[in-house]
Each structure stands twice: as structure tokens, then as C-alpha cells.
Design a protein around this motif. Structure first.
Motif, PDB file in Angstrom:
ATOM      1  N   VAL A 200       0.812  -1.211   0.000  1.00 17.28           N
ATOM      2  CA  VAL A 200       0.000   0.000   0.000  1.00 17.28           C
ATOM      3  C   VAL A 200       0.851   1.270   0.000  1.00 17.28           C
ATOM      4  N   ARG A 201       2.121   1.141   0.418  1.00 19.66           N
ATOM      5  CA  ARG A 201       3.036   2.282   0.352  1.00 19.66           C
ATOM      6  C   ARG A 201       3.782   2.332  -0.977  1.00 19.66           C
ATOM      7  N   GLU A 202       3.391   1.428  -1.883  1.00 22.01           N
ATOM      8  CA  GLU A 202       3.970   1.355  -3.223  1.00 22.01           C
ATOM      9  C   GLU A 202       5.471   1.116  -3.179  1.00 22.01           C
ATOM     10  N   LYS A 203       5.874   0.260  -2.213  1.00 22.84           N
ATOM     11  CA  LYS A 203       7.273  -0.148  -2.099  1.00 22.84           C
ATOM     12  C   LYS A 203       7.493  -1.535  -2.698  1.00 22.84           C
ATOM     13  N   ALA A 204       6.412  -2.271  -2.919  1.00 21.04           N
ATOM     14  CA  ALA A 204       6.509  -3.623  -3.478  1.00 21.04           C
ATOM     15  C   ALA A 204       5.258  -3.920  -4.291  1.00 21.04           C
ATOM     16  N   ARG A 205       5.389  -4.853  -5.203  1.00 19.27           N
ATOM     17  CA  ARG A 205       4.249  -5.298  -6.016  1.00 19.27           C
ATOM     18  C   ARG A 205       4.411  -6.787  -6.338  1.00 19.27           C
ATOM     19  N   GLU A 206       3.308  -7.460  -6.564  1.00 14.20           N
ATOM     20  CA  GLU A 206       3.317  -8.877  -6.874  1.00 14.20           C
ATOM     21  C   GLU A 206       3.444  -9.088  -8.377  1.00 14.20           C
ATOM     22  N   VAL A 207       4.195 -10.124  -8.769  1.00 21.20           N
ATOM     23  CA  VAL A 207       4.325 -10.445 -10.194  1.00 21.20           C
ATOM     24  C   VAL A 207       3.802 -11.843 -10.508  1.00 21.20           C
ATOM     25  N   VAL A 208       3.685 -12.681  -9.503  1.00 20.06           N
ATOM     26  CA  VAL A 208       3.201 -14.044  -9.724  1.00 20.06           C
ATOM     27  C   VAL A 208       2.308 -14.449  -8.558  1.00 20.06           C
ATOM     28  N   ALA A 209       1.122 -14.954  -8.870  1.00 26.97           N
ATOM     29  CA  ALA A 209       0.259 -15.571  -7.854  1.00 26.97           C
ATOM     30  C   ALA A 209       0.555 -17.063  -7.821  1.00 26.97           C
ATOM     31  N   VAL A 210       1.029 -17.558  -6.705  1.00 29.65           N
ATOM     32  CA  VAL A 210       1.406 -18.970  -6.597  1.00 29.65           C
ATOM     33  C   VAL A 210       0.227 -19.884  -6.911  1.00 29.65           C
ATOM     34  N   ARG A 211      -0.971 -19.499  -6.488  1.00 25.71           N
ATOM     35  CA  ARG A 211      -2.133 -20.376  -6.677  1.00 25.71           C
ATOM     36  C   ARG A 211      -2.426 -20.657  -8.159  1.00 25.71           C
ATOM     37  N   ASP A 212      -1.940 -19.816  -9.052  1.00 26.45           N
ATOM     38  CA  ASP A 212      -2.167 -20.043 -10.480  1.00 26.45           C
ATOM     39  C   ASP A 212      -1.453 -21.302 -10.978  1.00 26.45           C
ATOM     40  N   PHE A 213      -0.508 -21.814 -10.181  1.00 23.06           N
ATOM     41  CA  PHE A 213       0.296 -22.962 -10.609  1.00 23.06           C
ATOM     42  C   PHE A 213      -0.063 -24.235  -9.832  1.00 23.06           C
ATOM     43  N   PHE A 214      -1.155 -24.186  -9.078  1.00 22.70           N
ATOM     44  CA  PHE A 214      -1.563 -25.322  -8.267  1.00 22.70           C
ATOM     45  C   PHE A 214      -2.962 -25.783  -8.644  1.00 22.70           C
ATOM     46  N   PRO A 215      -3.317 -27.021  -8.289  1.00 27.55           N
ATOM     47  CA  PRO A 215      -4.675 -27.501  -8.570  1.00 27.55           C
ATOM     48  C   PRO A 215      -5.721 -26.653  -7.856  1.00 27.55           C
ATOM     49  N   LYS A 216      -6.903 -26.604  -8.427  1.00 33.18           N
ATOM     50  CA  LYS A 216      -8.000 -25.858  -7.806  1.00 33.18           C
ATOM     51  C   LYS A 216      -8.361 -26.461  -6.453  1.00 33.18           C
TER      52      LYS A 216
END
Length: 325
Positions: A200-216
Motif C-alpha cells: 500500500v506504500r507502493e514499495k513492493a508489487r506482486e508479479v506471480v500468484a502462486v495459486r495459479d500454478f496449483f490444482p483448484k
């Protein structure tokens, strides 16, 4: 007319009394004492449930006089379970499967149905803009052999460069964040809950969601119990499960209360609290455990060497839905 009013008053009073008796333990019946553990005190998704159970009386409504026993990590909690000082609590499916593999007599008794909130994060000014840009990167994790380590390796393998990244064990969450901010590593594997203040302080951002690579079908946060305790006091276990699930329902329906607790107890800023509540916090409220989800977690842990294949108990010994009905 007066007689009618008296009868109406009597009916209303009787209904109130019967409702109270159904909600609270009957007079003369002592509350069952229980030590309820969480693997981390400052983990928002665990702590909010306990705070709600304490403040809103969900423990007492289910016949329990409960002491919250938070630990500084899953390993310390597992040692307490093995020593019989803890019989029931909140942790993760991975922790409980690993414990069972090591001979600790635990079993998963409820699924909180929380999402997998692990991501790979970079500094806001990083050259890494998309997943493929992680090729050649140094990725910070808390320790080798842990869940974050395995998650990071799943992602880089799926992206096609498992040997073209370097994983760096920082020794803890705070050191890994310091390494990211200083540039000692290019990225870190961590959760929304941990990274919210930097996000929220715009010091970091996500590039990969781990759950996208796992079974539902997957199981994250769980309620566990020692098998001998469950056999001896099944009603206490059911009461504990009901209390936590009632807390989950309360947290999801009472945004203002949850935000206030995140700010006062967990020391989040207002902006960080809102981000976590809206983007990361979610629970199911029936506690039912998905067999396929447990099987997928077990397979993942074996495939990545977190537990030895030959020592993992059979699937039916790892979970039960007996206490969620």
C-alpha cells in the motif's frame, strides 16, 4: 384484556429463557477448559478468529473456557503437540501432514477454506514486470525446505527455468523483507498479509500468484486435533470447531470490527487493513474437508521432498469430517 396481556408476556418471557438456554451452557454445568493453539500470534487470518471468539463469546456459547496459546511458528507448536501440552488448534494442512509423517498423532478436523495468498513479490521499481522476467533472479525465502521455498520452485519449474534462479534463505520474514528492500535479492516469496504494508506504500508489487500454478482443489488453513484427545473429548472438539467457524462468519460479515482489530492489534495502517480485508481475507463457514484437496497437498509435499514418500500416513489417517457436522 389484562389476562391476554399476561399470557402474551409469559409466552415472550418463556421464549427468551428457552433461547438463552439453547445458546449458553446450562447453570450448574462447568465450562470445559481448553488450550487452543495458533502457529503464529500476529498472523491476521488466525488471530482475528481468536479475537472474535473471545470478544463475542463464541467459546462460551459452545461450552468452552478457552485459553489462547499462540506460538512463534509451526515447528514450536508441533513440539508442544508432541509433548501433549496442546491438543487442538489452528495451523495449515502442510504442517499437519508433516507432523503426522513424523509420528505426531494429529489429524485435520476442519478446513477454513482460505485462499493461497502466497505471491512472488518485487520492489516497485524493479525491472521485473512479468513472470518470465524472473529468469536469472535471486529469490528470497525464509528458509530452505519450507513451504515458501517449495512454492517458489513450483513456479520457476512451471515457467521453464528451474535452474536459472537462485534461492536465498534469509532466516526469517523480517530479514527477507530487508533483503528485498536493500536489493540483496530481486524478489521474495510471501503472503499478502506480510506484504500489505509495503504494497500500500507502493514499495513492493506482486508479479506471480502462486495459486495459479496449483490444482483448484487445495487445503490451506486447518483446525487440527490430537487423536487421543478427540477420542476422549469429542464434544470439546466439536465445540471448538463450531466456535472458530462462528468467528469466521462474524469476521466476514463485520468489516468495520475486523478493520479496527487489524489496526489496533496487528498494527496495520488503515490502508493496509482495507487491502488485506478486501483482497486476502476469506473463510468458508462449514469446515468441510475436501479429500482431493488433502491428496493434492500430500502429493505436492512428497514431490518436493518436504516429507518422505514412504512415511506419509494413508489419506484417511490425515483428516476426518466427523467434527464438522
Amino acid at each position: 384484556m389484562k389476562k391476554y396481556c399476561l399470557i402474551s408476556w409469559f409466552i415472550v418471557s418463556l421464549a427468551f429463557i428457552l433461547g438463552s438456554l439453547a445458546t449458553y451452557p446450562r447453570a450448574g454445568f462447568a465450562l470445559e477448559k481448553l488450550k487452543f493453539a495458533t502457529s503464529l500470534k500476529k498472523a491476521v487470518h488466525q488471530g482475528l478468529l481468536i479475537l472474535a471468539a473471545e470478544e463475542k463469546g463464541f467459546w462460551r456459547k459452545n461450552g468452552l473456557d478457552t485459553e489462547w496459546v499462540p506460538f512463534r511458528g509451526g515447528a514450536a507448536m508441533v513440539r508442544a503437540i508432541a509433548a501433549r501440552s496442546i491438543n487442538i488448534g489452528l495451523s495449515s494442512a502442510g504442517t499437519e501432514i508433516r507432523s503426522a509423517t513424523r509420528g505426531v498423532p494429529v489429524i485435520i478436523i476442519a478446513n477454513m477454506k482460505t485462499p493461497n495468498n502466497f505471491f512472488i513479490w518485487v520492489r516497485a521499481d524493479s525491472r521485473i514486470r512479468k513472470p518470465k522476467d524472473l529468469r536469472g533472479a535471486k529469490i528470497g525465502i525464509t528458509r530452505f525446505g519450507g513451504v515458501a521455498d517449495a512454492y517458489g520452485r513450483v513456479v520457476t519449474k512451471a515457467l521453464g527455468f528451474p535452474r536459472n534462479v537462485t534461492f536465498v534463505a534469509a532466516g526469517g520474514i523480517a530479514p527477507s523483507l530487508a533483503a528485498l528492500q536493500s536489493g540483496a535479492v530481486d524478489a521474495v516469496v510471501n503472503t499478502n498479509f506480510v506484504m500489505a504494508p509495503l504494497k500500500v506504500r507502493e514499495k513492493a508489487r506482486e508479479v506471480v500468484a502462486v495459486r495459479d500454478f496449483f490444482p483448484k482443489e487445495w487445503v490451506n488453513d486447518t483446525i487440527f486435533g490430537r487423536k487421543d484427545f478427540l477420542k476422549k473429548k469429542p464434544s470439546v472438539a466439536r465445540g471448538a470447531v463450531r466456535a472458530i467457524l462462528q468467528s469466521a462468519g462474524f469476521v466476514m460479515k463485520n468489516r468495520r470490527w475486523s478493520l479496527e482489530k487489524m489496526e489496533s492489534f496487528f498494527k496495520y495502517s488503515d490502508t493496509a487493513a482495507r487491502f488485506v480485508y478486501d483482497q486476502a481475507l476469506h473463510y468458508g463457514t462449514d469446515g468441510k474437508i475436501d479429500r482431493r484437496g488433502i491428496e493434492n497437498v500430500k502429493t505436492f509435499m512428497v514431490d518436493f521432498g518436504i516429507v518422505p514418500k514412504g512415511k506419509v500416513p494413508p489419506l484417511d489417517d490425515l483428516y476426518t469430517n466427523e467434527f464438522t457436522g
